[in-house]
Design an enzyme around this catalytic site. Structure first.
Site, PDB file in Angstrom:
ATOM      1  N   ARG A  14      -9.020  -0.847  -6.095  1.00 49.39           N
ATOM      2  CA  ARG A  14      -9.415  -0.185  -4.839  1.00 49.39           C
ATOM      3  C   ARG A  14      -9.918  -1.329  -3.828  1.00 49.39           C
ATOM      4  NH1 ARG A  14     -13.671   0.239  -1.734  1.00 49.39           N
ATOM      5  NH2 ARG A  14     -15.075   0.398  -3.527  1.00 49.39           N
ATOM      6  N   ASP A  15     -11.301  -1.697  -4.191  1.00 46.33           N
ATOM      7  CA  ASP A  15     -12.296  -2.606  -3.680  1.00 46.33           C
ATOM      8  C   ASP A  15     -11.338  -3.836  -3.614  1.00 46.33           C
ATOM      9  OD1 ASP A  15     -14.365  -4.126  -2.519  1.00 46.33           O
ATOM     10  OD2 ASP A  15     -15.729  -2.847  -3.376  1.00 46.33           O
ATOM     11  N   HIS A 206     -23.288  -2.044  -7.515  1.00 46.78           N
ATOM     12  CA  HIS A 206     -22.145  -2.535  -6.814  1.00 46.78           C
ATOM     13  C   HIS A 206     -22.379  -3.841  -5.876  1.00 46.78           C
ATOM     14  CE1 HIS A 206     -18.231  -1.621  -4.978  1.00 46.78           C
ATOM     15  NE2 HIS A 206     -18.290  -2.095  -4.112  1.00 46.78           N
ATOM     16  N   HIS A 208     -21.570  -7.158  -4.447  1.00 51.46           N
ATOM     17  CA  HIS A 208     -20.316  -8.256  -3.970  1.00 51.46           C
ATOM     18  C   HIS A 208     -21.199  -9.528  -4.395  1.00 51.46           C
ATOM     19  CE1 HIS A 208     -17.133  -5.670  -2.450  1.00 51.46           C
ATOM     20  NE2 HIS A 208     -18.207  -5.134  -2.576  1.00 51.46           N
ATOM     21  N   CYS A 239     -14.751  -5.832   1.860  1.00 49.65           N
ATOM     22  CA  CYS A 239     -14.540  -4.650   2.802  1.00 49.65           C
ATOM     23  C   CYS A 239     -13.951  -5.191   3.990  1.00 49.65           C
ATOM     24  CB  CYS A 239     -15.812  -3.894   2.902  1.00 49.65           C
ATOM     25  SG  CYS A 239     -15.501  -2.319   4.269  1.00 49.65           S
ATOM     26  N   ASN A 248     -16.037  -8.802  -5.282  1.00 51.29           N
ATOM     27  CA  ASN A 248     -17.051  -8.191  -6.006  1.00 51.29           C
ATOM     28  C   ASN A 248     -17.500  -9.162  -7.006  1.00 51.29           C
ATOM     29  OD1 ASN A 248     -17.025  -4.876  -5.796  1.00 51.29           O
ATOM     30  ND2 ASN A 248     -15.213  -5.796  -5.121  1.00 51.29           N
TER      31      ASN A 248
HETATM   32  P1  HMG Z   1     -11.178   8.386  12.476  1.00 48.45           P
HETATM   33  O1  HMG Z   1     -10.178   7.403  13.402  1.00 48.45           O
HETATM   34  O2  HMG Z   1     -12.249   8.828  13.190  1.00 48.45           O
HETATM   35  O3  HMG Z   1     -10.471   9.765  12.021  1.00 48.45           O
HETATM   36  O4  HMG Z   1     -11.486   7.493  11.211  1.00 48.45           O
HETATM   37  P2  HMG Z   1      -9.703  10.911  12.612  1.00 48.45           P
HETATM   38  O5  HMG Z   1     -10.064  12.053  11.881  1.00 48.45           O
HETATM   39  O6  HMG Z   1      -9.907  10.657  14.158  1.00 48.45           O
HETATM   40  O7  HMG Z   1      -8.126  10.536  12.252  1.00 48.45           O
HETATM   41  C1  HMG Z   1      -7.432   9.103  12.920  1.00 48.45           C
HETATM   42  C2  HMG Z   1      -5.969   9.159  12.143  1.00 48.45           C
HETATM   43  O8  HMG Z   1      -6.337   9.001  10.803  1.00 48.45           O
HETATM   44  C3  HMG Z   1      -5.327  10.598  12.219  1.00 48.45           C
HETATM   45  O9  HMG Z   1      -3.641  10.238  12.371  1.00 48.45           O
HETATM   46  C4  HMG Z   1      -5.677  11.256  11.023  1.00 48.45           C
HETATM   47  O10 HMG Z   1      -4.585  12.177  10.521  1.00 48.45           O
HETATM   48  C5  HMG Z   1      -5.618  10.037  10.159  1.00 48.45           C
HETATM   49  P3  HMG Z   1      -2.986  10.368  13.731  1.00 48.45           P
HETATM   50  O11 HMG Z   1      -3.291  11.858  14.381  1.00 48.45           O
HETATM   51  O12 HMG Z   1      -3.832   9.281  14.819  1.00 48.45           O
HETATM   52  O13 HMG Z   1      -1.761  10.126  13.545  1.00 48.45           O
HETATM   53  N1  HMG Z   1      -6.455  10.108   8.993  1.00 48.45           N
HETATM   54  C6  HMG Z   1      -6.084  10.084   7.724  1.00 48.45           C
HETATM   55  N2  HMG Z   1      -4.655   9.503   7.218  1.00 48.45           N
HETATM   56  C7  HMG Z   1      -4.867   9.703   5.851  1.00 48.45           C
HETATM   57  N3  HMG Z   1      -5.727  10.127   4.974  1.00 48.45           N
HETATM   58  C8  HMG Z   1      -6.979  10.191   5.486  1.00 48.45           C
HETATM   59  C9  HMG Z   1      -7.069  10.437   6.816  1.00 48.45           C
HETATM   60  N4  HMG Z   1      -8.302  10.402   7.783  1.00 48.45           N
HETATM   61  C10 HMG Z   1      -7.905  10.678   8.681  1.00 48.45           C
HETATM   62  N5  HMG Z   1      -8.007  10.665   4.705  1.00 48.45           N
HETATM   63  C11 HMG Z   1     -11.860   7.670   8.888  1.00 48.45           C
HETATM   64  C12 HMG Z   1     -12.354   8.175  10.187  1.00 48.45           C
HETATM   65  C13 HMG Z   1     -13.012   7.913   7.962  1.00 48.45           C
HETATM   66  C14 HMG Z   1     -10.663   8.290   8.313  1.00 48.45           C
HETATM   67  C15 HMG Z   1     -11.574   6.185   8.892  1.00 48.45           C
HETATM   68  O14 HMG Z   1     -12.668   5.591   9.372  1.00 48.45           O
HETATM   69  C16 HMG Z   1     -11.328   5.623   7.364  1.00 48.45           C
HETATM   70  O15 HMG Z   1     -10.251   5.854   6.992  1.00 48.45           O
HETATM   71  N6  HMG Z   1     -12.345   4.608   7.075  1.00 48.45           N
HETATM   72  C17 HMG Z   1     -12.457   3.831   5.925  1.00 48.45           C
HETATM   73  C18 HMG Z   1     -12.389   2.594   6.057  1.00 48.45           C
HETATM   74  C19 HMG Z   1     -12.534   2.063   4.612  1.00 48.45           C
HETATM   75  O16 HMG Z   1     -11.663   2.378   3.617  1.00 48.45           O
HETATM   76  N7  HMG Z   1     -13.290   1.029   4.155  1.00 48.45           N
HETATM   77  C20 HMG Z   1     -13.433   0.360   3.059  1.00 48.45           C
HETATM   78  C21 HMG Z   1     -13.709   1.264   1.853  1.00 48.45           C
HETATM   79  S1  HMG Z   1     -15.457   1.459   1.908  1.00 48.45           S
HETATM   80  C22 HMG Z   1     -16.174   0.054   1.015  1.00 48.45           C
HETATM   81  O17 HMG Z   1     -15.372  -1.063   0.560  1.00 48.45           O
HETATM   82  C23 HMG Z   1     -17.438  -0.458   0.577  1.00 48.45           C
HETATM   83  C24 HMG Z   1     -17.658   0.015  -1.086  1.00 48.45           C
HETATM   84  O18 HMG Z   1     -16.897  -0.857  -1.820  1.00 48.45           O
HETATM   85  C25 HMG Z   1     -19.192  -0.022  -1.151  1.00 48.45           C
HETATM   86  C26 HMG Z   1     -19.860  -1.241  -0.880  1.00 48.45           C
HETATM   87  O19 HMG Z   1     -19.313  -2.422  -1.174  1.00 48.45           O
HETATM   88  O20 HMG Z   1     -20.878  -1.408  -0.184  1.00 48.45           O
HETATM   89  C27 HMG Z   1     -17.280   1.413  -1.179  1.00 48.45           C
HETATM   90 MG    MG Z   2     -17.584  -2.874  -2.213  1.00 47.25          MG
END
Ligand code: HMG
Ligand code: MG
Length: 295
Positions: A14-15, A206, A208, A239, A248
């Site tokens: 995933r990450d 967690h 990095h 990310c 990581n």
């Molecule tokens: P948004 O644009 O505010 O959401 O995103 P929305 O509700 O307005 O939806 C926009 C569009 O996305 C719509 O499609 C939804 O259907 C679709 P449209 O109508 O325009 O065709 N949609 C989805 N589709 C599939 N699955 C879903 C989903 N949700 C909405 N679940 C949202 C808000 C949270 C969805 C967006 O900002 C997002 O997906 N962000 C994720 C970013 C991400 O993945 N970052 C990396 C992971 S976090 C990380 O790596 C840190 C971590 O490792 C810890 C660390 O290291 O600190 C965990």
């Molecule tokens: Mg991470």
């Protein structure tokens, strides 16, 4: 005080993969996960049910999660930022999910497009639905030692969110040094502050490895009794919404250090190293694990 046994949470699929630009075939993702399970890892964060507009590499989350030949005793968890993602994950047969928030207001906006308070509201129905379906919920807090957008992040912000997520029903709080900026004393003090509000057994690290501090930071926190460590095979990771974030800490390096300290992980290091070479070859580069490179 140091635990005799450590639970590794492998976050490479995933990450790790979320940060890779070229498309990776679904079958390669599944093969990676299955190899990781064969190496003895019991917790594998396998994919992410996020918006494909935000993270295109994870758009096959359903196919990945439903396509894994599951090994008994292994948990294949996924990220679910909202109910839309949670419901899809449920259909794909998920048994554990993770929600992800941030201790930094600026990063919350960049990563999940809402404030910290809004994110907590968004997590509530996921936690309730998960509980109704006997699904465990883990929580991440990003930017626990610094933020790429706002700089310093007060420890109090980390503690406050950790306590909130724990009280809401998350069984484990994973503390993310998203941009690998912390150093050992800072890591220990931050974790110590969190342990004043929630049990040490419910905390995961967690970290990095952007600045080469991750192993030292982990070591410092092990002395507090932390027993869960997130890491990624071959040091994959980053990310897409954290400027300058890189991999990581490599699982191979964590396992090597822990085994050297006489701590059990249940992981077969040789098999893990082979898996690291397998996925690195897919990208045509060397593994980022120092242990792997040592031969
Ligand atoms: P948004 O644009 O505010 O959401 O995103 P929305 O509700 O307005 O939806 C926009 C569009 O996305 C719509 O499609 C939804 O259907 C679709 P449209 O109508 O325009 O065709 N949609 C989805 N589709 C599939 N699955 C879903 C989903 N949700 C909405 N679940 C949202 C808000 C949270 C969805 C967006 O900002 C997002 O997906 N962000 C994720 C970013 C991400 O993945 N970052 C990396 C992971 S976090 C990380 O790596 C840190 C971590 O490792 C810890 C660390 O290291 O600190 C965990
Ligand atoms: Mg991470």
């Amino acid at each position: 005080m140091t635990a005799k046994k450590i639970q590794i949470v492998e976050v490479g699929p995933r990450d790790g993969l979320q940060n890779e630009k070229p498309w990776i075939a679904t079958k390669t993702k599944i093969e990676l996960i299955e190899k990781l399970a064969e190496s003895g890892l019991k917790k594998i964060e396998s994919t992410s049910f996020v918006s494909p507009k935000w993270v295109p590499q994870m758009k096959d989350a359903f196919e990945v999660l439903s396509g894994i030949k599951r090994k008994p005793g292994v948990t294949y968890s996924v990220l679910t930022p909202n109910m839309q993602g949670f419901e899809r994950a449920l259909e794909a047969g998920v048994t554990e999910v993770a929600i992800f928030g941030s201790a930094s207001e600026a990063f919350s906006q960049k990563n999940i497009n809402c404030t910290i308070a809004e994110s907590v509201e968004r997590f509530q129905p996921i936690i309730e639905a998960a509980q109704n379906n006997n699904i465990l919920v883990r929580a991440y807090i990003s930017c626990v030692m610094g933020c790429p957008y706002q700089g310093e992040v007060p420890v109090e912000s980390v503690v406050e969110l950790a306590e909130q997520m724990f009280e809401m029903g998350c069984y484990e709080i994973s503390l993310g040094d998203t941009i690998g900026i912390g150093t050992p004393d800072q890591a220990r003090e931050m974790v110590q502050a969190v342990t004043e509000k929630i049990p040490t057994s419910n905390i995961a690290l967690h970290f990095h490895d952007t600045r080469g501090q991750a192993l030292a930071n982990i070591y410092a926190c092990l002395e507090l009794g932390v027993s869960v460590i997130d890491s990624a095979v071959a040091g994959l990771g980053g990310c897409p919404y954290a400027k300058g974030a890189s991999g990581n800490v490599a699982t191979e390096d964590v396992v090597y250090m822990l085994h050297g300290m006489g701590i059990e992980t249940g992981v077969d290091l040789e098999k893990l190293i082979e898996t690291g070479h397998f996925i690195s070859a897919v990208f045509g580069r060397m593994s980022q694990s120092r242990v792997s490179c040592a031969g």
